[in-house]
Design an enzyme around this catalytic site. Structure first.
Site, PDB file in Angstrom:
ATOM      1  N   GLN A  22       0.770  -1.345   0.008  1.00 14.08           N
ATOM      2  CA  GLN A  22      -0.048  -0.177  -0.057  1.00 14.08           C
ATOM      3  C   GLN A  22       0.949   1.367  -0.046  1.00 14.08           C
ATOM      4  OE1 GLN A  22      -2.746  -1.768   3.343  1.00 14.08           O
ATOM      5  NE2 GLN A  22      -4.070  -0.461   2.307  1.00 14.08           N
ATOM      6  N   HIS A 116       1.450  -9.097   4.672  1.00 20.54           N
ATOM      7  CA  HIS A 116       0.205  -8.247   4.789  1.00 20.54           C
ATOM      8  C   HIS A 116      -0.477  -8.379   3.384  1.00 20.54           C
ATOM      9  CE1 HIS A 116      -1.699  -4.398   6.730  1.00 20.54           C
ATOM     10  NE2 HIS A 116      -2.545  -4.748   5.744  1.00 20.54           N
ATOM     11  N   ASN A 159      -1.008 -10.623   8.517  1.00 22.62           N
ATOM     12  CA  ASN A 159      -2.155  -9.822   8.847  1.00 22.62           C
ATOM     13  C   ASN A 159      -3.713 -10.360   8.527  1.00 22.62           C
ATOM     14  OD1 ASN A 159      -2.957  -6.822   9.046  1.00 22.62           O
ATOM     15  ND2 ASN A 159      -3.513  -7.169   7.056  1.00 22.62           N
ATOM     16  N   GLU A 160      -4.237 -10.091   9.435  1.00 27.50           N
ATOM     17  CA  GLU A 160      -5.648 -10.631   9.142  1.00 27.50           C
ATOM     18  C   GLU A 160      -5.858 -11.490   8.596  1.00 27.50           C
ATOM     19  OE1 GLU A 160      -7.889  -7.160   7.701  1.00 27.50           O
ATOM     20  OE2 GLU A 160      -7.835  -6.040   9.318  1.00 27.50           O
TER      21      GLU A 160
HETATM   22  C1  BGC Z   1      -6.143  -4.155   6.129  1.00 24.88           C
HETATM   23  C2  BGC Z   1      -5.493  -2.989   5.666  1.00 24.88           C
HETATM   24  C3  BGC Z   1      -6.502  -1.818   5.170  1.00 24.88           C
HETATM   25  C4  BGC Z   1      -7.493  -1.294   6.163  1.00 24.88           C
HETATM   26  C5  BGC Z   1      -8.571  -0.459   5.804  1.00 24.88           C
HETATM   27  C6  BGC Z   1      -7.363  -3.426   7.192  1.00 24.88           C
HETATM   28  O1  BGC Z   1      -8.383  -4.686   6.679  1.00 24.88           O
HETATM   29  O2  BGC Z   1      -5.070  -4.679   7.313  1.00 24.88           O
HETATM   30  O3  BGC Z   1      -4.563  -3.169   4.780  1.00 24.88           O
HETATM   31  O4  BGC Z   1      -6.151  -0.734   4.438  1.00 24.88           O
HETATM   32  O5  BGC Z   1      -8.211  -2.570   6.918  1.00 24.88           O
HETATM   33  O6  BGC Z   1      -9.451  -0.982   5.008  1.00 24.88           O
END
Ligand code: BGC
Length: 420
Positions: A22, A116, A159-160
């Site tokens: 990003q 990520h 991440n997530e």
């Molecule tokens: C993610 C980010 C994303 C943010 C806002 C999260 O789910 O880790 O990469 O930009 O939310 O949408």
């Protein structure tokens, strides 16, 4: 003073979060770069240079520090470290080591994410996260990165994973001999996943158990490697949805919590810490997960404006993990109204200070995000940043919210009136 110390303990991390794809720009060897460039893709723009963090990292860390923060979350890009399978780039490893080293010498605590959302294109094309070998391939990358993590305390593996368990399916199209033909037939890259939803839409299909198991295996493998070879505290960052039952639907709630977050949080019982990420709160009604209620204030992403979501998420994570130390690794709002960003964050921090007062072990608050950046399929239309950027000159301009939050960090909450 005693209340202040109780609310935000000494060493509390105050900062902002970012992600490589990003922010860095020109992540050309990744699956997302390939997806963005497919004819018919649903990305509203390609990521391109993004905010050129790849070259401007020093300027950004200096700015973050000058604002008053003491922590910075960024991710290492697998595609740069291992551009071809089994070929590791010494230059890329050195690049990330320079960033880590600079943070350490500047007194900025680096919080490092190893994955990520984006993966190398070669990995996506050869089975990606759907492959039985995914955990081992990820492990090879983690083994290569471990030596540059010297001196780093906080490392997040994935991440997530609970969102990524669905989202990774976007890259399946890259395995087709002619991905554009598949897209033409199906409508867009999103259709491969859901038939309609954008990455962050809450109408995403539920993650399949198999994908969840892959994430859990990859995480366990990475944790094992990192524990054996570094002194880092290892965890992962979970999107905690702050689900709340509509009156009368209390019995439905656990099913959704189970599918969307429990196994990821339960796995964090064996971790050194867990990252909690929350933006909004969602109702669970008779027909399942609901979008923003009629007439509710919504943000640019269409999510209900819910500063209280973070407090709900922290309490839920604490309960399911059974007391794993937490860091807020993402919380923020997509808006053009920077005053509203301050309001939202004030509300969220109120929730944070209450959880600390109630004895939850919370080590930091990292706002999403530092600079307006590439918001996946929405590209540059959504502005989550504390800092604005001119995408032609790359000049950074802190918004009033950046100055405000930096001041909150400097005074550990006093300036925002969070501590009475
Ligand atoms: C993610 C980010 C994303 C943010 C806002 C999260 O789910 O880790 O990469 O930009 O939310 O949408």
């Amino acid at each position: 003073m005693s209340e202040l110390a109780a609310a935000f303990p000494k060493g509390f991390l105050w900062g902002a979060s970012t992600a490589a794809h990003q922010n860095e720009g020109n992540n050309t060897l990744s699956d997302f770069w390939a997806l963005e460039h497919l004819k018919g893709s649903s990305f509203s723009e390609v990521s391109g240079d993004t905010v050129d963090f790849y070259h401007r990292w020093k300027e950004d860390i200096d700015l973050l520090k000058s604002l008053g923060f003491n922590a910075f979350r960024f991710s290492i890009e697998w595609a740069r470290i291992e551009p071809s399978r089994g070929e590791f780039s010494a230059a890329s490893l050195a690049h990330y080591r320079r960033i880590i080293q600079y943070c350490l010498t500047q007194g900025i605590e680096p919080v490092i994410t190893l994955h990520h959302f984006s993966s190398p294109l070669w990995f996506a094309k050869t089975g990606g996260w759907g492959s039985a070998e995914a955990a081992d391939r990820f492990g090879d990358y983690v083994t290569a990165v471990a030596p540059i993590l010297d001196g780093v305390t906080w490392v997040a593996t994935i991440n997530e994973p609970n969102i990524f368990a669905v989202m990774h399916q976007m890259s399946l199209v890259l395995q087709a001999p002619d991905p554009e033909a598949v897209i033409a037939q199906m409508g867009s890259t999103q259709d491969v996943v859901s038939g309609e939803a954008g990455i962050n839409a809450f109408s995403m299909p539920e993650p399949k158990e198999e994908a969840a198991q892959t994430m859990l295996r990859a995480h366990a493998r990475a944790r094992e490697i990192l524990h054996a070879t570094t002194s880092a505290k290892v965890g992962w960052t979970v999107a905690v949805q702050s689900l709340v039952a509509r009156p009368g639907c209390e019995e439905e709630l656990p099913r959704y919590q189970r599918v969307w977050e429990d196994s990821y949080l339960e796995s964090a019982r064996d971790d050194d810490w867990v990252g909690v990420q929350a933006y909004t709160s969602q109702l669970v009604g008779p027909n399942g997960l609901e979008g923003a209620p009629e007439g509710a204030e919504v943000t640019q992403t269409g999510w209900a404006y819910r500063p209280d979501a973070l407090g709900i998420a922290l309490r839920r994570a604490w309960e399911v993990t059974g007391g794993t130390p937490m860091i807020v690794t993402e919380n923020g709002i997509a808006t053009n109204d920077d005053k509203r960003r301050i309001d939202y964050t004030t509300g969220a921090l109120q929730g944070v200070s209450e959880t600390i007062a109630d004895g939850l072990d919370l080590r930091g608050y990292l706002h999403w995000t530092f600079i307006d950046n590439f918001e996946w399929v929405h590209a540059y239309q959504m502005t989550f940043g504390l800092v604005a950027v001119d995408r032609t000159t790359f000049e950074r301009t802190p918004k009033p919210s950046a100055i405000w939050l930096g001041e909150v960090a400097r005074t550990a909450g006093l300036s925002a009136g969070l501590i009475k």
